[in-house]
Design a protein around this motif. Structure first.
Motif, mmCIF file in Angstrom:
data_model
loop_
_atom_site.group_PDB
_atom_site.id
_atom_site.type_symbol
_atom_site.label_atom_id
_atom_site.label_comp_id
_atom_site.label_asym_id
_atom_site.label_seq_id
_atom_site.Cartn_x
_atom_site.Cartn_y
_atom_site.Cartn_z
ATOM 1 N N ARG A 125 0.812 -1.097 -0.072
ATOM 2 C CA ARG A 125 0.007 -0.089 -0.052
ATOM 3 C C ARG A 125 0.708 1.266 0.063
ATOM 4 O O ARG A 125 1.954 1.169 0.382
ATOM 5 N N ALA A 126 0.337 2.164 -0.654
ATOM 6 C CA ALA A 126 0.831 3.575 -0.643
ATOM 7 C C ALA A 126 -0.043 4.658 -0.486
ATOM 8 O O ALA A 126 -1.132 4.644 -0.984
ATOM 9 N N ALA A 127 0.362 5.668 0.681
ATOM 10 C CA ALA A 127 -0.695 6.617 0.808
ATOM 11 C C ALA A 127 0.106 7.668 1.511
ATOM 12 O O ALA A 127 1.272 8.008 1.875
ATOM 13 N N VAL A 128 -0.538 9.013 1.520
ATOM 14 C CA VAL A 128 -0.049 10.128 2.248
ATOM 15 C C VAL A 128 0.138 9.873 3.600
ATOM 16 O O VAL A 128 -0.822 9.265 4.591
ATOM 17 N N ALA A 129 1.150 10.203 4.397
ATOM 18 C CA ALA A 129 1.429 10.103 5.677
ATOM 19 C C ALA A 129 1.510 11.333 6.241
ATOM 20 O O ALA A 129 2.721 12.023 6.200
ATOM 21 N N GLY A 130 0.870 12.005 7.254
ATOM 22 C CA GLY A 130 0.982 13.251 7.824
ATOM 23 C C GLY A 130 1.427 13.098 9.096
ATOM 24 O O GLY A 130 0.951 12.591 10.014
ATOM 25 N N ASN A 131 2.577 13.925 9.347
ATOM 26 C CA ASN A 131 3.109 14.127 10.576
ATOM 27 C C ASN A 131 2.693 15.490 11.214
ATOM 28 O O ASN A 131 3.567 15.715 12.220
ATOM 29 N N GLY A 132 2.161 16.023 10.614
ATOM 30 C CA GLY A 132 2.098 17.587 11.105
ATOM 31 C C GLY A 132 2.815 18.682 10.818
ATOM 32 O O GLY A 132 2.819 19.610 11.121
ATOM 33 N N ARG A 133 4.227 18.181 10.315
ATOM 34 C CA ARG A 133 5.185 19.166 9.878
ATOM 35 C C ARG A 133 5.154 19.225 8.269
ATOM 36 O O ARG A 133 5.350 20.402 8.087
ATOM 37 N N ARG A 134 5.412 18.162 7.908
ATOM 38 C CA ARG A 134 5.627 18.076 6.411
ATOM 39 C C ARG A 134 5.298 16.917 5.841
ATOM 40 O O ARG A 134 4.936 15.889 6.482
ATOM 41 N N ALA A 135 4.913 17.079 4.495
ATOM 42 C CA ALA A 135 4.165 15.918 3.814
ATOM 43 C C ALA A 135 5.292 14.859 3.447
ATOM 44 O O ALA A 135 6.317 14.865 3.400
ATOM 45 N N ALA A 136 4.608 13.437 3.816
ATOM 46 C CA ALA A 136 5.417 12.256 3.635
ATOM 47 C C ALA A 136 4.534 11.296 2.907
ATOM 48 O O ALA A 136 3.081 11.285 3.177
ATOM 49 N N ILE A 137 4.996 10.366 2.573
ATOM 50 C CA ILE A 137 4.437 8.963 1.540
ATOM 51 C C ILE A 137 4.888 7.835 2.551
ATOM 52 O O ILE A 137 6.144 7.698 2.785
ATOM 53 N N GLY B 116 1.937 -14.738 15.053
ATOM 54 C CA GLY B 116 0.699 -15.419 14.685
ATOM 55 C C GLY B 116 -0.241 -14.702 13.924
ATOM 56 O O GLY B 116 -1.192 -15.356 13.216
ATOM 57 N N LYS B 117 -0.119 -13.510 13.736
ATOM 58 C CA LYS B 117 -1.049 -12.573 12.947
ATOM 59 C C LYS B 117 -0.362 -11.990 11.727
ATOM 60 O O LYS B 117 -1.155 -11.338 10.907
ATOM 61 N N GLY B 118 0.837 -11.701 11.988
ATOM 62 C CA GLY B 118 1.593 -11.371 10.762
ATOM 63 C C GLY B 118 2.195 -10.221 11.134
ATOM 64 O O GLY B 118 2.422 -9.583 12.236
ATOM 65 N N SER B 119 2.875 -9.307 10.029
ATOM 66 C CA SER B 119 3.613 -8.363 10.252
ATOM 67 C C SER B 119 3.305 -7.185 9.279
ATOM 68 O O SER B 119 2.878 -7.390 8.081
ATOM 69 N N THR B 120 3.583 -5.649 9.431
ATOM 70 C CA THR B 120 3.435 -4.654 8.375
ATOM 71 C C THR B 120 4.727 -4.068 8.798
ATOM 72 O O THR B 120 5.048 -3.348 9.799
ATOM 73 N N PHE B 121 5.369 -3.716 7.693
ATOM 74 C CA PHE B 121 6.916 -3.026 7.425
ATOM 75 C C PHE B 121 6.502 -1.736 6.871
ATOM 76 O O PHE B 121 6.130 -2.003 5.342
ATOM 77 N N THR B 122 6.781 -0.525 7.132
ATOM 78 C CA THR B 122 6.313 0.534 6.465
ATOM 79 C C THR B 122 7.470 1.615 6.149
ATOM 80 O O THR B 122 8.195 1.839 7.176
ATOM 81 N N ILE B 123 7.537 1.984 5.077
ATOM 82 C CA ILE B 123 8.769 2.876 4.862
ATOM 83 C C ILE B 123 8.168 4.332 4.690
ATOM 84 O O ILE B 123 7.154 4.553 3.753
ATOM 85 N N VAL B 124 8.509 5.283 5.414
ATOM 86 C CA VAL B 124 8.205 6.493 5.545
ATOM 87 C C VAL B 124 8.810 7.735 4.802
ATOM 88 O O VAL B 124 9.883 7.639 5.284
ATOM 89 N N LEU B 125 8.667 8.238 3.851
ATOM 90 C CA LEU B 125 9.779 9.108 3.114
ATOM 91 C C LEU B 125 8.933 10.375 2.789
ATOM 92 O O LEU B 125 7.918 10.657 2.507
ATOM 93 N N PRO B 126 9.791 11.332 2.999
ATOM 94 C CA PRO B 126 9.414 12.883 2.962
ATOM 95 C C PRO B 126 9.202 13.309 1.492
ATOM 96 O O PRO B 126 9.998 12.774 0.602
ATOM 97 N N VAL B 127 8.061 14.172 1.351
ATOM 98 C CA VAL B 127 7.959 14.309 -0.108
ATOM 99 C C VAL B 127 9.048 15.390 -0.491
ATOM 100 O O VAL B 127 9.699 15.340 -1.621
ATOM 101 N N THR B 128 9.239 16.435 0.357
ATOM 102 C CA THR B 128 10.458 17.326 0.131
ATOM 103 C C THR B 128 11.608 16.943 1.004
ATOM 104 O O THR B 128 11.659 16.898 2.212
#
Length: 464
Positions: free
Chosen positions: A343-355, A417-429
């Motif tokens: 999956r890919a989506a916008v991730a907002g951290n309140g300071r700068r845009a990230a994916i 027993g239920k799985g894992s999620t690895f997330t790469i969070v990268l800044p847009v700028t």
């Protein structure tokens, strides 16, 4: 009568001179007694009192000079002692000194930490009551610490058993201490904690074993198929099957070698990041498309990409390789099958845009107490993972370095027993130029406004 008067006058004169000299000497002696070493009698005469005053002043000068020398020597000794105490206190190795009777006379902070005993308690106590030393075979060697080395300095590897029962492997060096007469007055022991060294040796051995397995595994079908093609007539359908197996194993071997080369380049600071605009949807589609030709029927890969995502400024090749590692892990650690979602989506951290680009599975998961270790070099989900799932334990460490070099964060969320999620969070700028390597980090991400489309099943290949 006149002669008597003259005699009295002379006697008074001589007595006054002698009395004045004696009073000067007495005053000077009292000054020296009170600590004024610079005082002098200054008796100047040609008689015995003058000689006594001169001798007194010479003696006072000698005392002043000797006292100054002693004071300087004491100051130098205090400075040297202070420096030695600072050096001993700052040593990373434990230092224990004993007297001729085996009583502890010095116990630095590293020794306190190693033995679990404060120096105030150890000092003055028999060393055998503070430290218990064992050989690798369990033989009690504590007695070696209670006596000075008779045959000269020695060293050996042993283990210290702390008062709390924990056993710590150490390298011990011992030497005798001598007094000013040259007689043995005690001994000094330096104990170096070698737990880290043994862990490095274990990791090295395990790594060599793993890399041997990872290189031999793809070579086996390559050699087998090539031998059959060379030594016998094979039907055309079988030829294609064998050639497909050779290509697949070659690609697996290439991935192992590429990972080793890239990881070594990162560690040496030679891997360059070529940043350029990257369309997130194209990146995800290409990764999922490649894996759509490799996974088996038990796995189903889906993708979900939010609409209107901004471009990233990144090294596309390294990001693709990072996602390949995450997808490969998701499939490898889902031995019973199940969906793998990218999956890919916008991730907002309140300071700068990230994916946020995440890879999720429903596999074996990771124990909570191991989550902080999964990004370490040569680490895997559990101690038996190498034998059960294969791999070198470098994949996540590689991904973490690449993500950090892009000013991003790699996040792991998992439940056994239920799985894992690895997330790469990268800044847009970007706030700085890409650089390698960097330490691991943690973050979270959300996504919405996406459409999900399954791809056709495919067969997984091994992962380094």
């Amino acid at each position: 009568l006149a002669a008597a008067l003259v005699a009295l006058a002379l006697a008074a004169l001589v007595g006054g001179r002698i009395g004045a000299g004696l009073r000067a000497l007495t005053h000077a002696a009292e000054g020296i007694q009170q600590g004024d070493l610079a005082v002098r009698a200054h008796v100047e005469s040609d008689d015995e009192v003058g000689l006594l005053g001169a001798a007194f002043d010479s003696m006072a000068g000698s005392i002043e000079s000797m006292t100054a020398d002693l004071r300087r020597a004491a100051e130098d000794e205090a400075e040297l002692r202070s420096r030695l105490e600072a050096i001993v206190g700052g040593m990373g190795e434990a230092l224990v000194a004993v007297d001729a009777f085996g009583r502890v006379t010095a116990f630095n902070p590293a020794a306190e930490q190693l033995a679990g005993v404060p120096a105030s308690r150890a000092t003055g106590s028999p060393v055998t009551a503070v430290l218990a030393v064992l050989s690798d075979g369990g033989e009690d060697l504590t007695g070696l610490l209670a006596e000075a080395p008779a045959a000269g300095p020695w060293s050996r590897v042993a283990a210290v058993r702390r008062l709390d029962g924990e056993t710590v492997p150490v390298a011990i060096s011992a030497a005798a201490l001598h007094d000013v007469a040259g007689d043995v007055a005690g001994a000094v022991f330096v104990l170096r904690d070698i737990r880290r060294e043994r862990e490095v040796d274990r990791m090295k051995t395990e790594f060599l074993s793993n890399i041997s397995h990872e290189l031999r595994t793809p070579l086996t079908p390559i050699k087998g198929y090539a031998h059959m093609l060379r030594s016998r007539t094979v039907p055309a359908p079988k030829v294609k099957q064998f050639l497909d197996g050779i290509v697949e194993s070659s690609e697996r071997l290439e991935r192992v070698i590429d990972l080793l080369v890239n990881f070594a380049a990162i560690e040496a600071g030679r891997l360059q990041i070529e940043a350029a605009p990257v369309k997130v949807r194209d990146l995800v589609d290409d990764v999922v498309g490649r894996w759509s030709e490799r996974v088996d029927e038990g796995h189903r890969i889906t993708r979900r990409v939010a609409r209107g995502l901004p471009e990233l400024h990144a090294d596309r090749q390294l990001l693709e390789r990072s996602l390949d590692e995450l997808v490969d892990n998701a499939i490898k650690y889902s031995p019973d099958g199940g969906p793998v979602s990218v999956r890919a989506a916008v991730a907002g951290n309140g300071r700068r845009a990230a994916i946020a680009i995440s890879v999720s599975d429903r596999g074996v998961g990771i124990a909570t107490d191991r989550l902080d270790q999964v990004f370490a070099d040569f680490a895997q989900a559990d101690g038996s993972a190498t034998r059960r799932f294969g791999g070198l334990g470098l994949g996540l460490a590689f991904v973490n370095r690449i993500v950090k070099a892009h000013d991003g964060r790699l996040v792991c969320e998992s439940e056994p027993g239920k799985g894992s999620t690895f997330t790469i969070v990268l800044p847009v700028t970007r706030s700085r130029r890409p650089r390698l390597p960097a330490p691991p980090g943690r973050a979270g991400a959300d996504g919405n406004g996406a459409t999900e489309s399954p791809t056709r099943p495919l067969r997984a290949r091994g992962r380094a």
